[in-house]
Motif scaffolding. Structure first.
Motif, PDB file in Angstrom:
ATOM      1  N   UNK A   1     -92.763 -36.877 -35.099  1.00 58.36           N
ATOM      2  CA  UNK A   1     -92.980 -36.045 -36.281  1.00 58.36           C
ATOM      3  C   UNK A   1     -92.964 -34.561 -35.915  1.00 58.36           C
ATOM      4  N   UNK A   2     -93.713 -34.201 -34.902  1.00 57.56           N
ATOM      5  CA  UNK A   2     -93.771 -32.791 -34.498  1.00 57.56           C
ATOM      6  C   UNK A   2     -92.422 -32.312 -33.967  1.00 57.56           C
TER       7      UNK A   2
ATOM      8  N   UNK B   1     -87.256 -29.341 -35.051  1.00 59.24           N
ATOM      9  CA  UNK B   1     -85.800 -29.432 -35.143  1.00 59.24           C
ATOM     10  C   UNK B   1     -85.272 -29.161 -36.546  1.00 59.24           C
ATOM     11  N   UNK B   2     -86.121 -29.375 -37.561  1.00 63.97           N
ATOM     12  CA  UNK B   2     -85.659 -29.195 -38.936  1.00 63.97           C
ATOM     13  C   UNK B   2     -85.524 -27.721 -39.318  1.00 63.97           C
ATOM     14  N   UNK B   3     -86.023 -26.839 -38.466  1.00 63.43           N
ATOM     15  CA  UNK B   3     -85.938 -25.387 -38.708  1.00 63.43           C
ATOM     16  C   UNK B   3     -86.503 -25.039 -40.097  1.00 63.43           C
ATOM     17  N   UNK B   4     -87.733 -25.475 -40.332  1.00 62.65           N
ATOM     18  CA  UNK B   4     -88.367 -25.190 -41.617  1.00 62.65           C
ATOM     19  C   UNK B   4     -87.782 -25.994 -42.761  1.00 62.65           C
ATOM     20  N   UNK B   5     -87.407 -27.221 -42.483  1.00 62.27           N
ATOM     21  CA  UNK B   5     -86.820 -28.137 -43.463  1.00 62.27           C
ATOM     22  C   UNK B   5     -85.491 -27.612 -44.029  1.00 62.27           C
TER      23      UNK B   5
ATOM     24  N   UNK C   1     -88.475 -36.096 -40.022  1.00 67.89           N
ATOM     25  CA  UNK C   1     -89.847 -35.576 -40.056  1.00 67.89           C
ATOM     26  C   UNK C   1     -90.679 -36.363 -41.063  1.00 67.89           C
ATOM     27  N   UNK C   2     -90.146 -36.508 -42.256  1.00 70.32           N
ATOM     28  CA  UNK C   2     -90.866 -37.233 -43.309  1.00 70.32           C
ATOM     29  C   UNK C   2     -91.057 -38.694 -42.919  1.00 70.32           C
ATOM     30  N   UNK C   3     -90.009 -39.327 -42.405  1.00 73.37           N
ATOM     31  CA  UNK C   3     -90.092 -40.750 -42.053  1.00 73.37           C
ATOM     32  C   UNK C   3     -91.105 -41.004 -40.940  1.00 73.37           C
TER      33      UNK C   3
ATOM     34  N   UNK D   1     -88.432 -30.872 -22.843  1.00 77.76           N
ATOM     35  CA  UNK D   1     -87.194 -30.746 -23.609  1.00 77.76           C
ATOM     36  C   UNK D   1     -86.978 -29.345 -24.171  1.00 77.76           C
ATOM     37  N   UNK D   2     -88.041 -28.688 -24.578  1.00 80.63           N
ATOM     38  CA  UNK D   2     -87.902 -27.420 -25.297  1.00 80.63           C
ATOM     39  C   UNK D   2     -88.178 -26.187 -24.446  1.00 80.63           C
ATOM     40  N   UNK D   3     -88.473 -26.382 -23.191  1.00 83.28           N
ATOM     41  CA  UNK D   3     -88.680 -25.240 -22.301  1.00 83.28           C
ATOM     42  C   UNK D   3     -90.029 -24.552 -22.447  1.00 83.28           C
ATOM     43  N   UNK D   4     -91.027 -25.258 -22.989  1.00 80.10           N
ATOM     44  CA  UNK D   4     -92.369 -24.677 -23.077  1.00 80.10           C
ATOM     45  C   UNK D   4     -92.934 -24.465 -21.678  1.00 80.10           C
ATOM     46  N   UNK D   5     -93.890 -23.582 -21.585  1.00 87.43           N
ATOM     47  CA  UNK D   5     -94.507 -23.242 -20.302  1.00 87.43           C
ATOM     48  C   UNK D   5     -95.122 -24.475 -19.632  1.00 87.43           C
ATOM     49  N   UNK D   6     -94.962 -24.533 -18.306  1.00 82.63           N
ATOM     50  CA  UNK D   6     -95.551 -25.609 -17.511  1.00 82.63           C
ATOM     51  C   UNK D   6     -96.647 -25.026 -16.617  1.00 82.63           C
ATOM     52  N   UNK D   7     -97.419 -24.133 -17.171  1.00 77.62           N
ATOM     53  CA  UNK D   7     -98.494 -23.489 -16.420  1.00 77.62           C
ATOM     54  C   UNK D   7     -99.526 -24.531 -15.980  1.00 77.62           C
ATOM     55  N   UNK D   8    -100.078 -24.362 -14.792  1.00 79.38           N
ATOM     56  CA  UNK D   8    -101.062 -25.332 -14.286  1.00 79.38           C
ATOM     57  C   UNK D   8    -102.240 -25.569 -15.234  1.00 79.38           C
ATOM     58  N   UNK D   9    -102.719 -24.540 -15.900  1.00 81.63           N
ATOM     59  CA  UNK D   9    -103.849 -24.732 -16.813  1.00 81.63           C
ATOM     60  C   UNK D   9    -103.443 -25.566 -18.037  1.00 81.63           C
TER      61      UNK D   9
END
Length: 106
Positions: free
Chosen positions: A16-17, A22-26, A35-37, A77-85
């Motif tokens: 869902x998230x 990916x829907x770029x604001x629907x 997303x809905x499903x 997948x999306x390149x978010x931070x992989x910070x140790x904390x």
């Protein structure tokens, strides 16, 4: 059976998230429909699992799976931070989810 349904509901919450992002604001049809499903399916399975599981435990596990899984997917997948904390905090969420499962009487 309730725990299995709750686990599937948590995985659908991750989808869902991801599809919401990916829907770029629907504005993109297929990701918006996914997303809905996934959102409706996740809540439906959560509601079935709550027939037998305590509501506090079920909801906490569902949100924990969704939160930790979404954070991990974002890093992978999306390149978010992989910070140790961040990793440490995700580990704490997963420890809480596992702990709730272990101490639950159901």
């Amino acid at each position: 059976m309730a725990w299995a349904l709750l686990g599937i509901a948590g995985i659908l919450e991750i989808g869902f998230a991801f599809f919401m992002k990916s829907s770029m604001g629907f504005t993109r049809l297929i990701p918006a429909l996914l997303t809905v499903a996934t959102g409706l399916s996740s809540v439906f399975l959560l509601s079935i699992s709550l027939r037998t599981l305590p509501v506090g435990t079920g909801y906490a596990v569902w949100t924990g799976i969704g939160a930790a899984g979404t954070a991990i997917l974002g890093m992978a997948v999306l390149g978010d931070s992989v910070a140790p904390m961040r990793l440490f905090c995700i580990a704490l969420i997963l420890a809480g989810v596992i702990g709730l499962r272990l101490v639950s009487g159901s």
